[in-house]
Design a protein around this motif. Structure first.
Motif, PDB file in Angstrom:
ATOM      1  N   GLY A  36     -12.478  -4.459   2.666  1.00  8.84           N
ATOM      2  CA  GLY A  36     -12.116  -3.512   3.710  1.00  8.84           C
ATOM      3  C   GLY A  36     -10.978  -4.068   4.548  1.00  8.84           C
ATOM      4  O   GLY A  36      -9.951  -4.498   4.020  1.00  8.84           O
ATOM      5  N   ASP A  37     -11.151  -4.077   5.866  1.00  7.37           N
ATOM      6  CA  ASP A  37     -10.133  -4.617   6.763  1.00  7.37           C
ATOM      7  C   ASP A  37     -10.190  -6.138   6.869  1.00  7.37           C
ATOM      8  O   ASP A  37      -9.342  -6.744   7.518  1.00  7.37           O
ATOM      9  CB  ASP A  37     -10.292  -4.009   8.164  1.00  7.37           C
ATOM     10  N   PRO A  51       0.803  -1.225   0.000  1.00  9.67           N
ATOM     11  CA  PRO A  51       0.000   0.000   0.000  1.00  9.67           C
ATOM     12  C   PRO A  51       0.833   1.271   0.000  1.00  9.67           C
ATOM     13  O   PRO A  51       0.413   2.279  -0.585  1.00  9.67           O
ATOM     14  CB  PRO A  51      -0.822  -0.131   1.296  1.00  9.67           C
ATOM     15  N   ASP A  52       2.039   1.252   0.617  1.00  8.45           N
ATOM     16  CA  ASP A  52       2.873   2.457   0.611  1.00  8.45           C
ATOM     17  C   ASP A  52       3.731   2.573  -0.648  1.00  8.45           C
ATOM     18  O   ASP A  52       4.478   3.539  -0.818  1.00  8.45           O
ATOM     19  CB  ASP A  52       3.760   2.520   1.857  1.00  8.45           C
ATOM     20  N   GLY A  62      -2.633  -4.608   4.562  1.00  7.91           N
ATOM     21  CA  GLY A  62      -1.899  -3.529   5.213  1.00  7.91           C
ATOM     22  C   GLY A  62      -0.439  -3.559   4.773  1.00  7.91           C
ATOM     23  O   GLY A  62      -0.009  -4.443   4.031  1.00  7.91           O
ATOM     24  N   ASN A  63       0.350  -2.610   5.263  1.00  6.63           N
ATOM     25  CA  ASN A  63       1.756  -2.504   4.851  1.00  6.63           C
ATOM     26  C   ASN A  63       2.652  -3.565   5.471  1.00  6.63           C
ATOM     27  O   ASN A  63       3.743  -3.818   4.949  1.00  6.63           O
ATOM     28  CB  ASN A  63       2.305  -1.111   5.208  1.00  6.63           C
ATOM     29  N   GLU A  64       2.232  -4.179   6.547  1.00  3.95           N
ATOM     30  CA  GLU A  64       3.143  -5.063   7.281  1.00  3.95           C
ATOM     31  C   GLU A  64       2.683  -6.513   7.316  1.00  3.95           C
ATOM     32  O   GLU A  64       3.173  -7.300   8.124  1.00  3.95           O
ATOM     33  CB  GLU A  64       3.318  -4.539   8.723  1.00  3.95           C
ATOM     34  N   ARG A  65       1.752  -6.888   6.441  1.00  3.94           N
ATOM     35  CA  ARG A  65       1.272  -8.264   6.463  1.00  3.94           C
ATOM     36  C   ARG A  65       0.877  -8.694   5.053  1.00  3.94           C
ATOM     37  O   ARG A  65       0.294  -7.929   4.301  1.00  3.94           O
ATOM     38  CB  ARG A  65       0.079  -8.398   7.407  1.00  3.94           C
ATOM     39  N   LEU A  66       1.210  -9.944   4.740  1.00  3.95           N
ATOM     40  CA  LEU A  66       0.801 -10.538   3.467  1.00  3.95           C
ATOM     41  C   LEU A  66      -0.093 -11.743   3.725  1.00  3.95           C
ATOM     42  O   LEU A  66       0.058 -12.436   4.743  1.00  3.95           O
ATOM     43  CB  LEU A  66       2.020 -10.981   2.658  1.00  3.95           C
ATOM     44  N   ASP A 107     -10.842 -11.936   9.450  1.00  3.47           N
ATOM     45  CA  ASP A 107      -9.919 -10.851   9.822  1.00  3.47           C
ATOM     46  C   ASP A 107      -8.490 -11.362   9.658  1.00  3.47           C
ATOM     47  O   ASP A 107      -8.077 -12.288  10.365  1.00  3.47           O
ATOM     48  CB  ASP A 107     -10.162 -10.437  11.269  1.00  3.47           C
ATOM     49  N   PRO A 108      -7.695 -10.802   8.726  1.00  3.41           N
ATOM     50  CA  PRO A 108      -6.337 -11.317   8.515  1.00  3.41           C
ATOM     51  C   PRO A 108      -5.396 -11.063   9.687  1.00  3.41           C
ATOM     52  O   PRO A 108      -4.372 -11.728   9.810  1.00  3.41           O
ATOM     53  CB  PRO A 108      -5.864 -10.568   7.258  1.00  3.41           C
ATOM     54  N   ALA A 109      -5.736 -10.126  10.554  1.00  9.24           N
ATOM     55  CA  ALA A 109      -4.870  -9.841  11.700  1.00  9.24           C
ATOM     56  C   ALA A 109      -5.077 -10.838  12.831  1.00  9.24           C
ATOM     57  O   ALA A 109      -4.128 -11.232  13.506  1.00  9.24           O
ATOM     58  CB  ALA A 109      -5.130  -8.423  12.213  1.00  9.24           C
ATOM     59  N   THR A 110      -6.321 -11.289  13.027  1.00  9.00           N
ATOM     60  CA  THR A 110      -6.616 -12.163  14.168  1.00  9.00           C
ATOM     61  C   THR A 110      -7.089 -13.546  13.746  1.00  9.00           C
ATOM     62  O   THR A 110      -7.080 -14.471  14.560  1.00  9.00           O
ATOM     63  CB  THR A 110      -7.703 -11.526  15.038  1.00  9.00           C
ATOM     64  N   GLY A 111      -7.543 -13.695  12.507  1.00 12.13           N
ATOM     65  CA  GLY A 111      -8.120 -14.956  12.068  1.00 12.13           C
ATOM     66  C   GLY A 111      -9.572 -15.117  12.467  1.00 12.13           C
ATOM     67  O   GLY A 111     -10.183 -16.161  12.173  1.00 12.13           O
TER      68      GLY A 111
END
Length: 506
Positions: free
Chosen positions: A334-335, A227-228, A291-295, A355-359
């Protein structure tokens, strides 16, 4: 295509004194969505085939009212076959003709054989589509200003801002470029296929040469920009001598990260073992940034198609979907990520938001047993949904809530289902060696005994459902099986080994 021959063949197949059948031409003329394209703004285009006609439709949030952009007969073998909606939702490019290695199919036997032709149409009601001439693989730049396409061995472009603009040569020799990524300053990053291996290059419009970012004897695929805009992730697979391979055989892959400022490349993850099956329906969903820090990526490391997340800094991937089932498709929502899977019932498809951050998973209520072709547009995702009595038509889901906000049915296209037999049912069977597998049983309602038929599908990487398929060919076969059961035949459609949906061991 060539519906008269299909109708005659089907009518001959179905001719039996058991029960009079409706017209073969009619019962195969149901509407079905064949492709969906999404804009960044909440808008979609979709192609519908109905009988000998194909049509391109457009809908924009919040109502998604259906607008016809183009429609044509298939009598000469030149239906609408591909469409791409610009990111701003202002234009749609579409293709007519069925591309082959030598031009296009020519079922009408035209002396002047058809070519795949590219068209451009405005979505706000322009007078008529503009014919751009021969072209393939339309792609818009992120701002929607340029339409890129292949013609011959070169890459061409069209300025969409002017109705008087004509196609111009964009990059000589760019006809083998694909999987485009456009940077914020307008550079084009692409994969150049070398038949058995590939490179990733960067082209600055107007430059005299290509800058090759990644080269070697391996195959590179799915470049995705962070994204950046500072890093490019991509998949790396082993090079191969032959292009024709076993499409059911999984292979190892690695995920590499390229720093676009320094040119440094590092491997983020290497499966080493077999973990990716060729010919998957959702190549786009195999690798994406969250996001910028996760694939996020798709892998069959444990023999089941699952989604995983890994930090961009490296580490051990974390599974986002459960074992023992398959992810068919996924789309950024979205998120979260909207996932089409078969984790509740392997013989149908279901829908979840993850949710890709928490599953964390939110299961969505979706009564249709067949889901496919998901495409995300801002706050909404469009897909096709099919059931036992209706072929695949458009559904639009609001990403935040999972609520269906638009759902098409046969009546919207003036068609009435005339399959009179009962819907088929799933049956469980066992092979001689004890391997369990499923079949779809189309049973007559009249007293038996009945003549029996076994339907063996193509593929082999396909799955039969107790409903219409998301692919038109198999939907036709499903309708024929329903009609055969109405005439007194018992039909068993078998999900034989090497088909999708049941894991790599199957």
């Amino acid at each position: 295509m060539n519906r008269s021959r299909i109708g005659l063949l089907t009518a001959a197949l179905l001719s039996t004194p058991v029960v009079a059948a409706p017209s073969a031409d009619y019962f195969l003329d149901f509407p079905q969505v064949e492709a969906i394209s999404a804009a960044k703004v909440p808008a979609f285009t979709w192609i519908v085939r109905q009988g000998d006609k194909t049509s391109l439709y457009f809908g924009r949030a919040p109502s998604f009212r259906r607008v016809t952009l183009a429609s044509r007969s298939d009598e000469d073998g030149q239906p609408i076959t591909d469409a791409k909606l610009s990111p701003d939702g202002i234009h749609a490019a579409f293709l007519t003709g069925v591309p082959t290695n030598d031009g296009a199919f020519n079922p009408a036997g035209l002396i002047d054989a058809p070519e795949p032709i590219l068209w451009l149409v405005g979505t706000a009601g322009s007078p008529k589509p503009r014919k751009l001439g021969p072209g393939l693989g339309p792609e818009f730049t992120p701002d929607g200003r340029l339409l890129l396409f292949r013609r011959g061995g070169n890459m061409w472009s069209l300025d969409t801002r002017s109705t008087l603009a004509k196609p111009k040569l964009f990059a000589k020799g760019g006809g083998d470029w694909s999987q485009f990524v456009v940077t914020s300053n307008g550079d084009l990053i692409f994969v150049a296929d070398r038949r058995g291996y590939s490179f990733i290059g960067r082209y600055r419009p107007g430059a005299a040469k290509v800058e090759w970012l990644v080269t070697g004897a391996e195959r590179l695929a799915l470049p995705v920009l962070s994204p950046d805009g500072t890093r490019l992730a991509f998949m790396r697979l082993q090079g191969r001598e032959h292009v024709i391979t076993d499409q059911t055989e999984a292979e190892p892959f690695a995920i590499d990260l390229l720093d676009l400022n320094s040119g440094a490349i590092r491997t983020l993850w290497d499966t080493r073992g077999k973990a990716l099956t060729l010919g998957m329906d959702d190549a786009e969903g195999a690798l994406r940034w969250a996001g910028n820090e996760r694939l996020m990526f798709y892998s069959e490391t444990d023999g089941w198609g699952r989604l995983y997340a890994i930090p961009a800094s490296g580490g051990v991937p974390r599974a986002l979907t459960p074992p023992g089932c398959m992810v068919a498709e996924s789309e950024a929502a979205g998120d979260r990520v909207l996932v089409i899977h078969n984790c509740i019932d392997r013989d149908t498809r279901q829908l979840s938001l993850v949710d890709p951050a928490t599953g964390a998973e939110q299961k969505l209520s979706q009564p249709d047993p067949v889901l496919a072709m998901a495409a995300s547009s801002g706050a909404y995702t469009a897909m096709v949904a099919a059931g036992p009595d209706e072929a695949a038509l458009l559904r639009i889901v609001e990403n935040a809530s999972g609520k269906v906000v638009a759902a098409e049915h046969y009546a919207d296209y003036g068609y009435t289902n005339n399959l009179t037999s009962a819907a088929p049912r799933e049956v469980q069977l066992a092979a001689a060696d004890g391997q369990h597998f499923s079949g779809i049983l189309f049973a007559p309602s009249t007293p038996g005994p009945h003549p029996g038929l076994i339907y063996v599908h193509g593929g082999p990487q396909r799955q039969m459902f107790p409903a219409f398929s998301y692919m038109h060919y198999y939907s036709n076969d499903y309708a024929i099986n329903r009609m055969l059961s109405a005439q007194g035949y018992t039909v068993l459609a078998v999900n034989y080994r090497s088909g999708i949906g049941y894991g790599q061991a199957f």
